[in-house]
Design a protein around this motif. Structure first.
Motif, PDB file in Angstrom:
ATOM      1  N   PRO A  45     -41.129 -52.933 -18.429  1.00  0.00           N
ATOM      2  CA  PRO A  45     -39.189 -53.661 -18.968  1.00  0.00           C
ATOM      3  C   PRO A  45     -38.646 -53.788 -17.507  1.00  0.00           C
ATOM      4  O   PRO A  45     -38.425 -52.451 -16.586  1.00  0.00           O
ATOM      5  N   LEU A  46     -37.874 -54.913 -17.669  1.00  0.00           N
ATOM      6  CA  LEU A  46     -36.882 -55.507 -16.577  1.00  0.00           C
ATOM      7  C   LEU A  46     -36.252 -56.039 -16.687  1.00  0.00           C
ATOM      8  O   LEU A  46     -36.364 -57.069 -17.740  1.00  0.00           O
TER       9      LEU A  46
ATOM     10  N   ILE B 254     -40.006 -45.080  -9.896  1.00  0.00           N
ATOM     11  CA  ILE B 254     -40.509 -44.908 -10.653  1.00  0.00           C
ATOM     12  C   ILE B 254     -42.167 -43.608 -10.423  1.00  0.00           C
ATOM     13  O   ILE B 254     -43.001 -44.822  -9.763  1.00  0.00           O
ATOM     14  N   PRO B 255     -42.453 -42.544 -10.349  1.00  0.00           N
ATOM     15  CA  PRO B 255     -43.639 -42.138 -10.193  1.00  0.00           C
ATOM     16  C   PRO B 255     -44.786 -42.232 -10.337  1.00  0.00           C
ATOM     17  O   PRO B 255     -44.828 -42.675 -11.235  1.00  0.00           O
ATOM     18  N   GLY B 256     -46.170 -42.963  -9.656  1.00  0.00           N
ATOM     19  CA  GLY B 256     -46.941 -43.521  -9.846  1.00  0.00           C
ATOM     20  C   GLY B 256     -46.709 -45.415 -10.217  1.00  0.00           C
ATOM     21  O   GLY B 256     -47.656 -46.301  -9.868  1.00  0.00           O
ATOM     22  N   TRP B 257     -45.218 -45.180  -9.945  1.00  0.00           N
ATOM     23  CA  TRP B 257     -45.111 -46.846  -9.585  1.00  0.00           C
ATOM     24  C   TRP B 257     -44.238 -47.703  -8.594  1.00  0.00           C
ATOM     25  O   TRP B 257     -43.697 -48.860  -8.379  1.00  0.00           O
ATOM     26  N   GLU B 258     -44.469 -46.507  -7.820  1.00  0.00           N
ATOM     27  CA  GLU B 258     -43.011 -46.920  -5.914  1.00  0.00           C
ATOM     28  C   GLU B 258     -43.724 -48.412  -5.823  1.00  0.00           C
ATOM     29  O   GLU B 258     -43.195 -48.405  -4.965  1.00  0.00           O
ATOM     30  N   GLU B 259     -44.996 -48.800  -5.922  1.00  0.00           N
ATOM     31  CA  GLU B 259     -45.247 -49.673  -4.789  1.00  0.00           C
ATOM     32  C   GLU B 259     -44.413 -51.613  -6.218  1.00  0.00           C
ATOM     33  O   GLU B 259     -44.278 -52.618  -5.544  1.00  0.00           O
TER      34      GLU B 259
ATOM     35  N   GLN C 290     -41.849 -53.940  -4.708  1.00  0.00           N
ATOM     36  CA  GLN C 290     -42.186 -55.222  -4.941  1.00  0.00           C
ATOM     37  C   GLN C 290     -40.379 -56.474  -6.163  1.00  0.00           C
ATOM     38  O   GLN C 290     -40.225 -56.983  -5.699  1.00  0.00           O
ATOM     39  N   ILE C 291     -40.333 -55.221  -6.493  1.00  0.00           N
ATOM     40  CA  ILE C 291     -39.019 -56.051  -7.988  1.00  0.00           C
ATOM     41  C   ILE C 291     -37.949 -55.899  -7.521  1.00  0.00           C
ATOM     42  O   ILE C 291     -37.429 -56.594  -7.033  1.00  0.00           O
TER      43      ILE C 291
END
Length: 101
Positions: free
Chosen positions: A2-3, A43-48, A52-53
């Motif tokens: 979520p953003l 966030i670890p595991g969501w770096e890419e 992009q965000i």
């Protein structure tokens, strides 16, 4: 992931995933955003994905802020019509991302 986008200023924050329920008839709910859900990027595991965000937000001149800033106390005399938090004292998160539903 979520953003939350602020409707008052060009800022946003990333929230850790909230609670989600599903009912057999198709109804369900998502939890409301809350200060403790604000997380730092990446966030670890969501770096890419976080990168992009950040790039999209940068193109729109929106600053990504984190829990250190958003947890700071707001003015003690400030009144906010919000369903977030338990009432005064409010945090900067309550001020910038207030929600009335």
């Amino acid at each position: 992931m979520p953003l939350a986008l602020c409707r008052l200023a060009p800022i946003a924050c990333i929230l850790s995933p909230g609670e989600r329920s599903h009912h057999p008839d198709g109804h369900g709910y998502h939890s409301m955003p809350w200060l403790e859900a604000v997380t730092e990027a990446p966030i670890p595991g969501w770096e890419e994905d976080c990168e992009q965000i950040s790039q999209v937000l940068d193109r729109h001149h929106i600053t990504l802020v984190g829990p250190r800033l958003l947890s700071r106390p707001a003015s003690p005399h400030l009144k906010i019509d919000t369903n977030l938090g338990d009432g005064p004292p409010h945090s900067i998160f309550d001020v910038w991302f207030h929600w009335a539903d």
